[in-house]
Each structure stands twice: as structure tokens, then as C-alpha cells.
Design an enzyme around this catalytic site. Structure first.
Site, short mmCIF file in Angstrom:
data_model
loop_
_atom_site.label_atom_id
_atom_site.label_comp_id
_atom_site.label_asym_id
_atom_site.label_seq_id
_atom_site.Cartn_x
_atom_site.Cartn_y
_atom_site.Cartn_z
CB CYS A 283 -13.94 2.11 -16.80
SG CYS A 283 -12.21 1.82 -16.38
CG ASP B 91 0.68 -2.42 27.00
OD1 ASP B 91 0.56 -2.03 25.83
OD2 ASP B 91 0.14 -1.86 27.98
#
Length: 476
Positions: free
Chosen positions: A24, A291
């Protein structure tokens, strides 16, 4: 020696002090040397020793420089870094090498834990030879692996802490700035990318810091691998679609648990692809949406499908073209063009600068007051009209209440009769065209009603173009 730079020293020190594993530390320092991550636990332990020596040399050099500059000043002895050598033993049966803890003289001993505070043991326990053999036993083809983790509540708390303690926060804090703090709160032990993102948006930094320290405390238990599941990496297919129907939603339309339309754009596109790729599912995304009663014409709207766990992943250009024809022949309500397989990274281009893009529309307008051609010509002279649009009432149930500033760049008109005309608009992406026409009870200012001094409404709307240059066009 690890190829770390001088600017990495304070970051390495902070990470080691907090209890990060060597892997890490290296990845937070953006070390791109793959061989550094392929080392065994024994080699990782040596890498951790190198990291301690790396920052120790820096402090010793600083102490020597200070002694030269201030040789006539009697100062207390400089602080020295020390490492508990007993913590360097390599654990057996898949446990990782213990992370060396960097301490200053006089500091309290660290918690008796060898679990990395960032990866919670994932880059320790699951990177050893024993786990690799376990994976090989269930792996037949070179395919991607997804690991199912079993987390207890202690691990969950550490996951929350690990999410907030990012590299940016450490760097900012080390340089004297305000640390960047991420937040993560979940009411259930189910973690998906979207669940995490949504949870992060709801919790303030101040509220989170009241519950969890920064940097986090050392966890006492690791993540546990419950099983190994073999999955193929996702395949991403992109293209542009036209929608010719005013009764076809983009995605399945379900209201109160009931489906309102027989099909949708995404289903018509996805069905042949799922069958050909033999995928288990898909995720659909597009550059905006229209739409259900709006057509998408012109060169179409960019879209992409993520095909999940496909059993076939390779198609040549001729086969992809045939897939496109199969989609187009399956329905007269849609048409697809420029179909192609793309990378995951290329998907991001579809959303880049989305609100800075422009879109063009054609709307059929009705006016309550009788008009003539001269009454609407002034609209063509209106340029860069700025709108303030509150979230429309029709979408308020699924979008947060906000006032969005949008721009209508140009307008042109075509007179039809005393109560109808065509209005062509080129607007900033994200503009609510219907609300601009009828005003949405004054929630959009200014609106066409105000401009024409008459009640107006929109009867039909077509998307003429979506100005996103993606995916690349394919010659016919």
C-alpha cells in the site's frame, strides 16, 4: 533499492506510522514498477525495511545538516527512527509480513496488529503463493477473478476508515493543508460501487470525524476470503441510436411495480448482444436521455452497454457489423449506428464535459393567442439566453430540488398557422426544453410564455443532434 523520490519521504513516513503494508505504501506513492508488487512476503518484508531506511536516511541527513549549521548551539539530540525487529517475522500459512512501524523515541508502542489499515489484509493475505494455488485449482481459462469477501462488523468499521483516509488527504495534511476526507456510511453489509458513492455524498467531514479518527486505528482482523468465483471481465459495446417512436422509453418504464410499456430502447439494443456474447446481464448508459414521447433523430445519441461475465468476448469487425444489422432488423422503432467494442477507459469520454456540450431540438409549439409570422421573428435575434430552471415537477420525485442555470444559444422559427409554429433550438446540454416552453408554473425563468406574452405549450419534440464526438464514426 526502491525508486522512490525525495517528495515521497513524508508520505512514506506517514503511511508506515499509521500501519500501512509495504504494498500500500508503494501504490500510494504511485510506484509503477510491477516487480515491486510481485515479491513474496519475505521480499515484501525487505521492501518494508528499505522504506524505513529511506525515511531514516532523510532524518539523519537533516540532523547532520542542522548540526553543521548550528554547531555552536546546544540543542537536544535529534529524534531517531527505530523499528521493532521482532515485527519483521513472516507469518506462516498465508499471513503477510508484518508492517514495520516507524516510531520516534519516547512514543508509545503500536497496537499488536499486523493488518494493514488501508487494504485490511487483501494485499497481504491474498497475494501469497498458497492463495494463488487455491485460485489455480478453480481456474481453467485465463479469465478475471472476482473475490467474495466475508466481513464482520469490525472489518466493516475499518473499511469505512480506509475509504476516508486517502492519499490526497495524507499529502494535503503533510503539506499543512486541509486533509481531503472521504466519508462512508452504510446501514447494511452490502457494498456496491453506487452504494458507496451515494453514502459518501450524505455525510459531512465533521460528522464523520466525530466517529472515526484520522488516521485510522490499526484493525485487529483481516478480510476473509469466503470463496473464489471465476468471471470474465466485462465487455463494453458502444454506438449511437435513433429512436423513431413516441411511445418507447429509453429504459424499462415501471410505475408502482407495474410496467407501462412493452419494451424500451435499452432492451431492444441489449437483447441481440446478450445472446451473441452469452452474457449474464448488462448495464446501459447514454449521453443524456429523452422522454418517452420524444424522438431522437439526426446522427443519434451515444450509448454504451457493459456486458457482464460474457462467455464469448471476441468479435471481428464483420461480426460486429452483423450484430448491428440484427439490432436494426429487430424493430422499426430504433436504429443503431457505429456499433463497436470499446475499452472501459473509453467509456469515460461519453460523459466528459457533458454539460458543456450542445444539443439541438425541433419543437412544435401551440400558442393560446393568435399570432402571425412577425410576432415570432424576434426569437431568431435572441442569442445566449440564460435560464434559471428549478427542478421540474415531473422529475422532482427522482432528482434533488435545485436551480440549474442553462443557456439557449440560438433559436429559429417556422410559422405554420395562427396558433402553431416550429421552434428550432440549440441549447446547453441538460436544458429542460418542455419547461422552457410552458414555464412549469414559473419554475423556469424566462420562458416562452413570458417572451410571447401568451400561454404556450409543446405538442411534439425531437432531438435533432447530440454534439458528443463519441464513439468514433465507422464508415458505411
Amino acid at each position: 533499492m526502491l525508486p522512490l523520490k525525495e517528495k515521497d519521504r513524508p508520505i512514506v513516513k506517514k503511511l508506515l506510522e499509521a500501519g500501512c503494508c509495504a504494498r500500500c505504501v508503494l501504490r500510494f506513492c504511485c510506484l509503477g514498477v510491477q516487480s515491486a508488487y510481485r515479491q513474496s512476503y519475505e521480499a515484501s518484508a525487505l521492501a518494508a525495511l528499505e522504506l524505513c531506511a529511506f525515511i531514516s536516511d532523510s532524518e539523519n541527513n537533516e540532523s547532520q545538516d542542522a548540526a553543521v549549521l548550528e554547531q555552536h548551539t546546544e540543542d537536544p539530540p535529534s529524534k531517531k527512527m527505530k523499528m521493532d525487529a521482532a515485527e519483521m517475522d513472516v507469518q506462516s500459512e498465508g499471513d503477510s509480513a508484518v508492517v514495520p512501524t516507524v516510531m520516534e523515541e519516547g512514543d508509545a508502542e503500536p497496537a499488536d496488529s499486523d493488518v494493514c489499515v488501508v487494504c485490511l489484509g487483501v494485499l497481504q493475505q491474498f497475494c501469497d503463493e498458497a492463495y494463488a494455488i487455491k485460485v489455480c485449482l478453480v481456474t481453467i481459462n485465463p479469465i478475471a477473478l472476482g473475490k467474495s469477501m466475508c466481513l464482520d462488523m469490525d472489518d466493516v468499521i475499518q473499511v469505512k476508515e480506509a475509504f476516508k483516509w486517502t492519499m490526497q488527504g495524507l499529502v494535503s495534511k503533510e503539506l499543512g493543508g486541509v486533509p481531503v476526507v472521504n466519508k462512508f456510511v452504510s446501514q447494511q453489509n452490502v457494498f456496491t460501487r453506487m452504494a458507496v458513492v451515494k453514502a459518501l455524498e450524505k455525510v459531512s467531514d465533521e460528522k464523520f470525524l466525530k466517529k472515526f479518527p484520522c488516521p485510522p486505528t490499526r484493525p485487529v482482523s483481516k478480510c476473509i476470503a469466503q470463496d473464489v468465483q471465476c468471471l470474465h471481465v466485462s465487455v463494453f459495446v458502444a454506438g449511437r441510436y435513433n429512436k423513431f417512436s413516441r411511445t418507447l422509453p429509453q429504459t424499462p418504464w415501471v410505475i408502482d411495480g407495474e410496467r407501462r410499456m412493452e419494451s424500451s430502447v435499452e432492451e431492444l439494443i441489449a437483447a441481440p448482444l446478450l445472446s451473441s456474447f452469452r452474457a449474464e446481464g448488462f448495464n446501459f448508459s447514454s449521453s443524456g436521455r429523452e422522454d418517452v414521447d420524444v424522438r431522437t433523430l439526426g446522427n443519434g445519441r451515444p450509448f454504451a452497454l457493459e456486458l457482464l461475465n460474457p462467455h464469448r468476448a471476441r468479435f471481428n469487425k464483420a461480426e460486429v457489423r452483423q450484430l448491428q444489422e440484427t439490432i436494426n432488423q429487430s424493430s422499426d422503432k430504433i436504429r443503431v449506428r457505429d456499433l463497436q467494442i470499446v475499452s472501459r477507459d473509453a467509456m469515460g469520454h461519453m460523459k466528459e464535459g457533458e454539460e458543456d456540450k450542445t444539443k439541438s431540438y425541433t419543437a412544435l409549439i401551440w400558442t393560446q393567442k393568435a399570432i402571425n409570422k412577425d410576432d415570432i421573428t424576434f426569437l431568431e435575434e435572441t442569442k445566449e439566453l440564460k435560464l434559471a430552471q428549478k427542478t421540474p415537477l415531473r422529475v422532482l420525485h427522482r432528482r434533488p430540488l435545485a436551480v440549474r442555470e442553462r443557456v439557449i444559444h440560438t433559436m429559429s422559427t417556422c410559422f405554420l398557422d395562427a396558433h402553431h409554429f416550429h421552434l428550432k433550438l440549440r441549447t446547453q446540454a441538460g436544458t429542460y426544453i418542455k419547461e422552457f416552453v410552458h414555464g412549469d408554473f414559473g419554475r423556469t425563468k424566462p420562458n416562452l410564455c413570458d417572451l410571447l406574452k401568451s400561454e404556450t405549450d409543446i405538442l411534439e419534440l425531437d432531438v435533432e443532434s447530440v454534439d458528443v464526438d463519441w464513439p468514433p464514426s465507422i464508415p458505411e
